[in-house]
Design a protein around this motif. Structure first.
Motif, PDB file in Angstrom:
ATOM      1  N   HIS A  84      33.092  -1.585  21.790  1.00 31.26           N
ATOM      2  CA  HIS A  84      32.018  -1.784  22.596  1.00 31.26           C
ATOM      3  C   HIS A  84      31.472  -0.552  23.788  1.00 31.26           C
ATOM      4  O   HIS A  84      30.570  -0.284  24.166  1.00 31.26           O
ATOM      5  CB  HIS A  84      32.336  -3.112  23.664  1.00 31.26           C
ATOM      6  N   ASN A  85      32.718   0.054  24.164  1.00 33.46           N
ATOM      7  CA  ASN A  85      32.736   1.188  25.050  1.00 33.46           C
ATOM      8  C   ASN A  85      32.305   2.719  24.253  1.00 33.46           C
ATOM      9  O   ASN A  85      32.121   3.474  25.264  1.00 33.46           O
ATOM     10  CB  ASN A  85      33.993   1.285  25.897  1.00 33.46           C
ATOM     11  N   VAL A  86      32.491   2.557  23.359  1.00 28.11           N
ATOM     12  CA  VAL A  86      32.089   3.814  22.638  1.00 28.11           C
ATOM     13  C   VAL A  86      30.538   3.680  21.773  1.00 28.11           C
ATOM     14  O   VAL A  86      30.601   2.823  21.053  1.00 28.11           O
ATOM     15  CB  VAL A  86      33.171   4.211  21.376  1.00 28.11           C
ATOM     16  N   PRO A  87      29.697   4.576  22.498  1.00 25.34           N
ATOM     17  CA  PRO A  87      28.371   4.159  21.860  1.00 25.34           C
ATOM     18  C   PRO A  87      28.068   4.124  20.374  1.00 25.34           C
ATOM     19  O   PRO A  87      27.540   3.471  19.850  1.00 25.34           O
ATOM     20  CB  PRO A  87      27.538   5.303  22.786  1.00 25.34           C
ATOM     21  N   TYR A  88      28.890   5.517  19.847  1.00 26.34           N
ATOM     22  CA  TYR A  88      28.917   5.665  18.345  1.00 26.34           C
ATOM     23  C   TYR A  88      29.322   4.310  17.720  1.00 26.34           C
ATOM     24  O   TYR A  88      28.662   3.859  16.604  1.00 26.34           O
ATOM     25  CB  TYR A  88      29.469   6.915  18.013  1.00 26.34           C
ATOM     26  N   LEU A  89      30.495   3.877  18.109  1.00 25.26           N
ATOM     27  CA  LEU A  89      31.100   2.700  17.315  1.00 25.26           C
ATOM     28  C   LEU A  89      30.067   1.290  17.444  1.00 25.26           C
ATOM     29  O   LEU A  89      30.234   0.811  16.431  1.00 25.26           O
ATOM     30  CB  LEU A  89      32.392   2.427  17.682  1.00 25.26           C
ATOM     31  N   TYR A  90      29.599   1.183  18.480  1.00 20.31           N
ATOM     32  CA  TYR A  90      28.851   0.029  18.568  1.00 20.31           C
ATOM     33  C   TYR A  90      27.552   0.263  17.888  1.00 20.31           C
ATOM     34  O   TYR A  90      27.094  -0.745  17.167  1.00 20.31           O
ATOM     35  CB  TYR A  90      28.588  -0.113  20.169  1.00 20.31           C
ATOM     36  N   VAL A 333      10.507  -6.870  23.995  1.00 24.23           N
ATOM     37  CA  VAL A 333      10.684  -5.470  23.533  1.00 24.23           C
ATOM     38  C   VAL A 333      11.737  -4.902  23.689  1.00 24.23           C
ATOM     39  O   VAL A 333      12.485  -4.438  22.726  1.00 24.23           O
ATOM     40  CB  VAL A 333       9.652  -4.618  24.341  1.00 24.23           C
ATOM     41  N   ARG A 334      12.716  -5.238  24.758  1.00 22.55           N
ATOM     42  CA  ARG A 334      13.937  -4.856  25.118  1.00 22.55           C
ATOM     43  C   ARG A 334      14.954  -5.567  24.056  1.00 22.55           C
ATOM     44  O   ARG A 334      15.990  -4.802  23.414  1.00 22.55           O
ATOM     45  CB  ARG A 334      14.394  -5.260  26.441  1.00 22.55           C
ATOM     46  N   VAL A 335      14.743  -6.705  23.741  1.00 19.63           N
ATOM     47  CA  VAL A 335      15.529  -7.532  22.705  1.00 19.63           C
ATOM     48  C   VAL A 335      15.335  -6.830  21.431  1.00 19.63           C
ATOM     49  O   VAL A 335      16.506  -6.533  20.694  1.00 19.63           O
ATOM     50  CB  VAL A 335      15.106  -8.925  22.685  1.00 19.63           C
ATOM     51  N   ASP A 336      14.119  -6.805  20.957  1.00 15.67           N
ATOM     52  CA  ASP A 336      13.562  -6.140  19.423  1.00 15.67           C
ATOM     53  C   ASP A 336      14.453  -4.820  19.571  1.00 15.67           C
ATOM     54  O   ASP A 336      14.525  -4.201  18.253  1.00 15.67           O
ATOM     55  CB  ASP A 336      12.289  -6.290  19.486  1.00 15.67           C
ATOM     56  N   ASN A 337      14.419  -3.868  20.270  1.00 15.09           N
ATOM     57  CA  ASN A 337      15.061  -2.645  20.473  1.00 15.09           C
ATOM     58  C   ASN A 337      16.490  -2.414  20.820  1.00 15.09           C
ATOM     59  O   ASN A 337      16.979  -1.313  20.859  1.00 15.09           O
ATOM     60  CB  ASN A 337      14.335  -1.664  21.360  1.00 15.09           C
ATOM     61  N   GLY A 338      17.203  -3.821  20.988  1.00 15.51           N
ATOM     62  CA  GLY A 338      18.488  -3.625  21.065  1.00 15.51           C
ATOM     63  C   GLY A 338      19.180  -3.300  22.411  1.00 15.51           C
ATOM     64  O   GLY A 338      20.406  -3.459  22.436  1.00 15.51           O
ATOM     65  N   PHE A 339      18.458  -3.396  23.294  1.00 15.48           N
ATOM     66  CA  PHE A 339      18.915  -3.096  24.586  1.00 15.48           C
ATOM     67  C   PHE A 339      19.702  -4.355  25.254  1.00 15.48           C
ATOM     68  O   PHE A 339      20.252  -4.151  26.242  1.00 15.48           O
ATOM     69  CB  PHE A 339      17.690  -2.704  25.446  1.00 15.48           C
ATOM     70  N   VAL A 340      19.281  -5.434  24.793  1.00 12.41           N
ATOM     71  CA  VAL A 340      19.725  -6.584  25.435  1.00 12.41           C
ATOM     72  C   VAL A 340      21.150  -6.722  25.328  1.00 12.41           C
ATOM     73  O   VAL A 340      22.184  -7.371  25.941  1.00 12.41           O
ATOM     74  CB  VAL A 340      18.870  -7.984  25.002  1.00 12.41           C
ATOM     75  N   SER A 341      21.819  -5.943  24.372  1.00  8.37           N
ATOM     76  CA  SER A 341      23.358  -6.163  23.924  1.00  8.37           C
ATOM     77  C   SER A 341      24.155  -5.048  24.459  1.00  8.37           C
ATOM     78  O   SER A 341      25.161  -4.770  24.300  1.00  8.37           O
ATOM     79  CB  SER A 341      23.721  -6.206  22.415  1.00  8.37           C
ATOM     80  N   GLY A 342      23.393  -4.197  25.487  1.00 10.39           N
ATOM     81  CA  GLY A 342      24.436  -3.317  25.905  1.00 10.39           C
ATOM     82  C   GLY A 342      23.895  -1.823  25.671  1.00 10.39           C
ATOM     83  O   GLY A 342      23.371  -1.700  24.441  1.00 10.39           O
ATOM     84  N   LYS A 343      24.533  -0.777  26.137  1.00  7.28           N
ATOM     85  CA  LYS A 343      23.961   0.608  26.241  1.00  7.28           C
ATOM     86  C   LYS A 343      24.613   1.153  24.924  1.00  7.28           C
ATOM     87  O   LYS A 343      25.606   0.766  24.672  1.00  7.28           O
ATOM     88  CB  LYS A 343      24.502   1.467  27.236  1.00  7.28           C
ATOM     89  N   GLY A 344      23.849   1.786  24.150  1.00  4.95           N
ATOM     90  CA  GLY A 344      24.459   2.574  22.950  1.00  4.95           C
ATOM     91  C   GLY A 344      24.581   1.649  21.693  1.00  4.95           C
ATOM     92  O   GLY A 344      24.921   2.241  20.634  1.00  4.95           O
ATOM     93  N   GLN A 345      23.863   0.497  21.536  1.00  7.11           N
ATOM     94  CA  GLN A 345      24.064  -0.462  20.410  1.00  7.11           C
ATOM     95  C   GLN A 345      23.105  -0.104  19.556  1.00  7.11           C
ATOM     96  O   GLN A 345      23.314  -0.389  18.234  1.00  7.11           O
ATOM     97  CB  GLN A 345      24.156  -1.682  20.859  1.00  7.11           C
ATOM     98  N   GLY A 346      22.111   0.567  19.427  1.00  9.92           N
ATOM     99  CA  GLY A 346      21.064   0.859  18.429  1.00  9.92           C
ATOM    100  C   GLY A 346      20.129  -0.256  18.339  1.00  9.92           C
ATOM    101  O   GLY A 346      20.222  -1.099  19.207  1.00  9.92           O
ATOM    102  N   LYS A 347      19.485  -0.148  17.659  1.00  8.14           N
ATOM    103  CA  LYS A 347      18.392  -1.429  16.910  1.00  8.14           C
ATOM    104  C   LYS A 347      19.165  -2.387  16.382  1.00  8.14           C
ATOM    105  O   LYS A 347      19.024  -2.180  15.137  1.00  8.14           O
ATOM    106  CB  LYS A 347      17.197  -0.590  16.283  1.00  8.14           C
ATOM    107  N   ALA A 348      19.701  -3.318  17.030  1.00 11.87           N
ATOM    108  CA  ALA A 348      20.455  -4.290  16.534  1.00 11.87           C
ATOM    109  C   ALA A 348      19.582  -5.292  15.830  1.00 11.87           C
ATOM    110  O   ALA A 348      19.957  -5.714  14.893  1.00 11.87           O
ATOM    111  CB  ALA A 348      21.411  -5.009  17.591  1.00 11.87           C
ATOM    112  N   LEU A 349      18.523  -5.585  16.472  1.00 15.75           N
ATOM    113  CA  LEU A 349      17.803  -6.582  15.855  1.00 15.75           C
ATOM    114  C   LEU A 349      16.852  -6.273  15.018  1.00 15.75           C
ATOM    115  O   LEU A 349      16.165  -5.221  15.031  1.00 15.75           O
ATOM    116  CB  LEU A 349      16.989  -7.647  16.916  1.00 15.75           C
TER     117      LEU A 349
END
Length: 349
Positions: A84-90, A333-349
């Motif tokens: 969770h805390n390393v943006p690349y891993l998330y 828009v934030r959800v669709d771009n993955g921002f809802v799950s925290g910084k650095g997660q990328g486009k999760a949805l």
């Protein structure tokens, strides 16, 4: 399964214990302890054999089991928090699992293969080796671990479920972690919550409910403010609607830019005159008035722009917009771009 086979084959220790040998050892140790205490004369051989049986088959197995649980909890907490805390891993690995905004049982092991191998397979194998349990203990431990993590993701707080009554780390606890406000909390899995308590990442249901209530109150306040702004804009429109002013595609003499100006300038409205004479008769004025841009709001209401005093921001937003709809779109828009799950997660949805 392949990893389990490799671990068993590669390990030099005995995976299948010699029960008779182990029982005889416990029998000897218990007898020696009783003799040191001067109690051997009061305990028969059959009672010592029973005590040896209980110690070997139950107490030792439980101790090994709890050692494996403690190790797996420690392994998964720190790796989970690291992901969770390393943006690349998330972004590249753990974000796949957090596509589950609403958890469900099969989603417990819905993750990136690398993450699943490192956190689950390697972690459980090391717990098996460090605890020194045999194959029978491994069968029980791996089965229970899988059952527990599936139950933690089931999404239901069931009062008759013993796992959810006996463990604080349950479906309700892990559900908080999958919400946008709790994603930096409740990293512990799959058994205890000791590391969350010790390192300050624990969030209770009471705390989560307070956050949810606060969010709802803020949302209600914003909707109320938006409704007030909309009502004021409509009143202003009605008050100036008595003065017919053309806001459509008019010539250079006009001092208002239409909200549809990009459409008119593209040639789609080329049939209209680009210049109007100052001494047009009443019929022409009515025609120009009929060409005022009408905008249909999200609530199917129609608002006619009637004066140059109405600002373009009112025309395009609050005067014709369903209250709260802009916030809904922004959140989506934030959800669709993955921002809802925290910084650095990328486009999760």
């Amino acid at each position: 399964t392949a990893l389990g086979f490799i671990v068993v084959v590669a390990d030099d220790s005995e995976m299948i214990f010699d029960d008779e040998l182990s029982l005889s050892r416990y029998h000897l140790w218990i007898g020696y302890a009783l003799s040191l205490g001067g109690l051997q004369a009061f305990v028969s051989e059959s009672m010592i054999a029973t005590m040896a049986h209980v110690a070997y088959h139950y107490l030792e197995s439980m101790v090994r089991f709890f050692i494996a649980m403690a190790f797996l909890d420690t392994w998964q907490y720190f790796l989970h928090r690291l992901f969770h805390n390393v943006p690349y891993l998330y972004k590249h690995f753990h974000s796949r699992h957090h596509r589950l905004y609403v958890t469900y049982s099969f989603g417990a092991l819905y993750n990136h293969p690398f993450e699943g191998f490192l956190m689950d397979s390697v972690g459980a194998s090391l717990a098996f080796l460090i605890s020194g349990m045999g194959n029978r203990g491994a069968l029980a431990f791996f089965s229970f671990s899988t059952l527990k993590t599936v139950d933690d993701h089931c999404g239901y707080n069931m009062p008759f479920n013993p796992l959810q009554r006996f463990f604080e780390n349950n479906a309700d606890y892990h559900d908080i972690h999958h919400q946008n406000f709790g994603i930096k909390n409740n990293f512990s899995q799959p058994f205890g919550t000791i590391w969350d308590h010790l390192l300050g990442t624990h969030m209770s249901r009471e705390e989560a409910n307070k956050i949810i209530k606060l969010k709802e109150e803020r949302k209600a306040a914003r909707l109320a403010a938006a409704s007030t702004s909309t009502a004021t804009a409509l009143i202003n429109n009605n008050s100036v609607a008595k003065t017919p002013v053309a806001v459509g595609p008019v010539g250079p003499s006009s001092n208002i830019k239409s909200v549809d100006d990009d459409v008119h300038s593209s040639g789609n409205n080329s049939g209209n005159d680009s210049h109007e004479e100052a001494d047009d008769d009443d019929d022409d004025a009515e025609k120009r008035a009929s060409r005022r841009p009408s905008t249909v709001g999200f609530d199917n209401s129609t608002t006619n722009v009637g004066s140059s005093n109405v600002s373009q921001s009112h025309i395009g937003s609050s005067a014709v917009e369903l209250p709260g709809y802009r916030e809904l779109l922004t959140t989506r828009v934030r959800v669709d771009n993955g921002f809802v799950s925290g910084k650095g997660q990328g486009k999760a949805l």
